[in-house]
Scaffold this active site. Structure first.
Site, PDB file in Angstrom:
ATOM      1  N   LYS A   1       0.754  -1.104  -0.123  1.00 14.44           N
ATOM      2  CA  LYS A   1       0.110   0.050  -0.070  1.00 14.44           C
ATOM      3  C   LYS A   1       0.845   1.324   0.028  1.00 14.44           C
ATOM      4  O   LYS A   1       2.081   1.090   0.243  1.00 14.44           O
ATOM      5  CB  LYS A   1      -0.892   0.052   1.215  1.00 14.44           C
TER       6      LYS A   1
ATOM      7  N   ARG B   1     -10.575   0.016  14.789  1.00  8.85           N
ATOM      8  CA  ARG B   1     -10.602   0.830  13.693  1.00  8.85           C
ATOM      9  C   ARG B   1     -11.670   0.236  12.664  1.00  8.85           C
ATOM     10  O   ARG B   1     -13.055   0.662  12.938  1.00  8.85           O
ATOM     11  CB  ARG B   1      -8.990   0.766  13.057  1.00  8.85           C
TER      12      ARG B   1
ATOM     13  N   HIS C   1      -6.248  -7.237  12.602  1.00  9.19           N
ATOM     14  CA  HIS C   1      -4.962  -6.403  12.585  1.00  9.19           C
ATOM     15  C   HIS C   1      -4.457  -6.102  14.094  1.00  9.19           C
ATOM     16  O   HIS C   1      -5.408  -5.790  14.766  1.00  9.19           O
ATOM     17  CB  HIS C   1      -5.225  -5.203  11.796  1.00  9.19           C
TER      18      HIS C   1
ATOM     19  N   ARG D   1       1.290 -11.057   6.950  1.00  8.34           N
ATOM     20  CA  ARG D   1       1.195  -9.759   5.825  1.00  8.34           C
ATOM     21  C   ARG D   1       2.052  -8.717   6.151  1.00  8.34           C
ATOM     22  O   ARG D   1       1.977  -7.708   6.944  1.00  8.34           O
ATOM     23  CB  ARG D   1      -0.117  -9.288   5.983  1.00  8.34           C
TER      24      ARG D   1
ATOM     25  N   TYR E   1      15.127  31.166   7.129  1.00  8.92           N
ATOM     26  CA  TYR E   1      14.168  31.847   7.805  1.00  8.92           C
ATOM     27  C   TYR E   1      14.167  31.853   9.238  1.00  8.92           C
ATOM     28  O   TYR E   1      14.618  30.983   9.738  1.00  8.92           O
ATOM     29  CB  TYR E   1      12.793  31.230   7.449  1.00  8.92           C
TER      30      TYR E   1
ATOM     31  N   CYS F   1      13.747  24.780   4.102  1.00 10.61           N
ATOM     32  CA  CYS F   1      12.563  25.541   3.287  1.00 10.61           C
ATOM     33  C   CYS F   1      11.951  24.701   2.575  1.00 10.61           C
ATOM     34  O   CYS F   1      12.153  23.316   2.600  1.00 10.61           O
ATOM     35  CB  CYS F   1      13.609  26.612   2.402  1.00 10.61           C
ATOM     36  N   MET F   2      11.174  25.458   1.636  1.00  8.59           N
ATOM     37  CA  MET F   2      10.170  24.428   0.796  1.00  8.59           C
ATOM     38  C   MET F   2      11.065  23.670   0.016  1.00  8.59           C
ATOM     39  O   MET F   2      10.737  22.471  -0.314  1.00  8.59           O
ATOM     40  CB  MET F   2       9.315  25.479   0.197  1.00  8.59           C
ATOM     41  N   ASP F   3      12.003  24.245  -0.755  1.00 12.49           N
ATOM     42  CA  ASP F   3      12.833  23.381  -1.500  1.00 12.49           C
ATOM     43  C   ASP F   3      14.329  23.548  -1.594  1.00 12.49           C
ATOM     44  O   ASP F   3      15.063  23.060  -2.244  1.00 12.49           O
ATOM     45  CB  ASP F   3      12.825  24.571  -3.048  1.00 12.49           C
TER      46      ASP F   3
HETATM   47  C1  LIG Z   1      -0.329  -1.753   6.871  1.00  8.64           C
HETATM   48  C2  LIG Z   1      -0.682  -3.044   7.352  1.00  8.64           C
HETATM   49  C3  LIG Z   1       0.078  -4.358   7.494  1.00  8.64           C
HETATM   50  C4  LIG Z   1       1.438  -4.505   7.495  1.00  8.64           C
HETATM   51  O1  LIG Z   1       1.934  -3.718   8.669  1.00  8.64           O
HETATM   52  P1  LIG Z   1       3.571  -3.591   9.041  1.00  8.64           P
HETATM   53  O2  LIG Z   1       3.765  -3.034  10.311  1.00  8.64           O
HETATM   54  O3  LIG Z   1       3.908  -2.846   7.911  1.00  8.64           O
HETATM   55  O4  LIG Z   1       4.092  -5.110   8.751  1.00  8.64           O
HETATM   56  C5  LIG Z   1      -0.530  -5.394   7.616  1.00  8.64           C
HETATM   57  N1  LIG Z   1      -2.003  -5.466   7.413  1.00  8.64           N
HETATM   58  C6  LIG Z   1      -2.636  -4.305   7.341  1.00  8.64           C
HETATM   59  C7  LIG Z   1      -4.372  -4.470   7.690  1.00  8.64           C
HETATM   60  C8  LIG Z   1      -2.173  -3.216   7.166  1.00  8.64           C
HETATM   61  O5  LIG Z   1      -3.036  -2.203   7.153  1.00  8.64           O
END
Ligand SMILES: *Cc1c(COP(=O)(O)O)cnc(C)c1O
Length: 365
Positions: free
Chosen positions: A35, A131, A160, A216, A257, A304-306
């Site tokens: 992601k 969540r 999760h 995951r 700045y 700064c910005m850049d």
């Molecule tokens: C982002 C995410 C993960 C991975 O988590 P890490 O801490 O980066 O290993 C696994 N499951 C879900 C639902 C997530 O949103």
């Protein structure tokens, strides 16, 4: 001149980190979490290497992210964590939705029936993250309903962890227990054998009971350990820029700045063409280092910005065009995402996504 730094992505390190996750996971599948543009590393290239190196599936937050992967030639199953606004995308791109409430169950069932299809779905249980997902007390009933619905094939069960990265695993084990009990109850009541997964990187590395059928990991693939121990993980992203200008400034000269830095001696100040518009947080003002000629040099004055300024008085022979490492290795020195995160009270995830995503990418093996 292009804006901003170059992100160098070490695909061999990515593969090495995947190998560590695979060895921890044993025979179980690894679902690589890509992601947010693979945590800023570039999702298509990262996904290609993960799949080539044995990831059984991938996960993203939005269908647009999955669409990009499909268009990049990725064919493994893709789980979509968040987005349920576009049910038609799931069919068009062969994606697996994560069902989290009654409403979305109905939406996907309707869409599948309309197309005369049966789509695999995973169900999300909120075991303590607070969540998204079905609350534990609603879960068994909802699972029975999904299992009996036309158009849906209940394939997986997921949850999760909220704090699997803490030394104290009490809460994580509590979540694990809730998950495990619900899995047993649902499999018993439906007669289905479900693919269950709850382990993020921290759990893969520390909770062998949390591995179930698939894991995951995200952050570990990108080389950051959630713990003090490194587990042999190697950083994947380095961020390189170069000196735009070197200035000789007399003592008592203010820099940037707000005059938050004033030279105490005759100084040489290097200007780097990277700023907060490139994801280099303004909180790094007078509060970070970069690498130049193998030395650590301090950021002076406000970011700064850049542009950002470095005090290079103690480094001989700095000139325009010299390589500057913002993140990564130069000579013996190394700046990690964890170091930068620690300086501004955030986590490596935010450092990687903020700096990696806007940067031009250069991939190497
Ligand atoms: C982002 C995410 C993960 C991975 O988590 P890490 O801490 O980066 O290993 C696994 N499951 C879900 C639902 C997530 O949103």
């Amino acid at each position: 001149m292009h804006r901003g730094p170059v992100a160098e992505i070490d695909l061999a390190a990515l593969q090495h980190n995947l190998q560590i996750m695979r060895s921890m996971a044993g025979k179980r599948d690894v679902i690589g979490v890509v992601k947010a543009d693979a945590y800023g590393h570039g999702s298509v290239e990262v996904a290609r290497r993960l799949v080539a190196a044995g990831a059984a599936g991938l996960a993203v937050a939005y269908t647009d992210e999955a669409k990009l992967l499909r268009e990049g030639g990725i064919t493994v199953p893709i789980l979509v964590f968040v987005d349920q606004e576009n049910p038609d995308d799931y069919f068009r791109y062969d994606l697996v939705p994560v069902l989290r409430d009654r409403r979305t169950v109905q939406v996907f069932s309707d869409e599948a029936r309309k197309r005369g299809m049966r789509t695999p779905v995973h169900m999300k249980i909120d075991t303590g993250m607070g969540r998204i997902g079905f609350r534990p007390e609603q879960t068994v009933e909802a699972a029975l309903e999904i299992a009996g619905m036309e158009g849906l094939r209940l394939e997986g069960l997921m949850s999760h962890f909220s704090e699997a990265d803490l030394g104290d695993g009490t809460y994580a084990r509590q979540q694990l227990r809730i998950f495990s009990d619900l899995r047993d109850a649902i499999q018993l009541r439906t007669g289905l054998r479900l693919r269950c997964h709850i382990a993020n990187s921290a759990a893969v590395l520390s909770l062998p009971d949390a591995l179930f059928d698939a894991v995951r990991p995200g952050i570990a693939l990108y080389g950051c350990s959630p713990f003090v121990e490194s587990f042999g993980l190697r950083p994947v992203l380095s961020l390189r820029s170069e000196v735009l200008a070197v200035r000789n400034l007399p003592a008592a000269t203010a820099v940037s700045y707000g005059r938050t830095f004033v030279t105490k001696r005759d100084s040489r100040i290097a200007v780097i063409p990277v700023g907060y518009a490139d994801g280099y947080n303004r909180l790094f003002s007078n509060n970070a280092e970069m690498l130049l000629k193998g030395c650590r040099v301090p950021v002076v004055g406000r970011v700064c910005m850049d542009m950002t300024m470095l005090d290079v008085t103690d480094v001989p022979n700095v000139s325009e065009g010299d390589e500057v490492m913002i993140l990564g290795r130069q000579g013996e020195e190394l700046i990690t995402a964890a170091e930068l995160a620690g300086r501004i009270n955030t986590i490596p995830y935010e450092i990687l996504t903020s700096l990696g995503t806007p940067a031009r990418k250069a991939y190497f093996n």
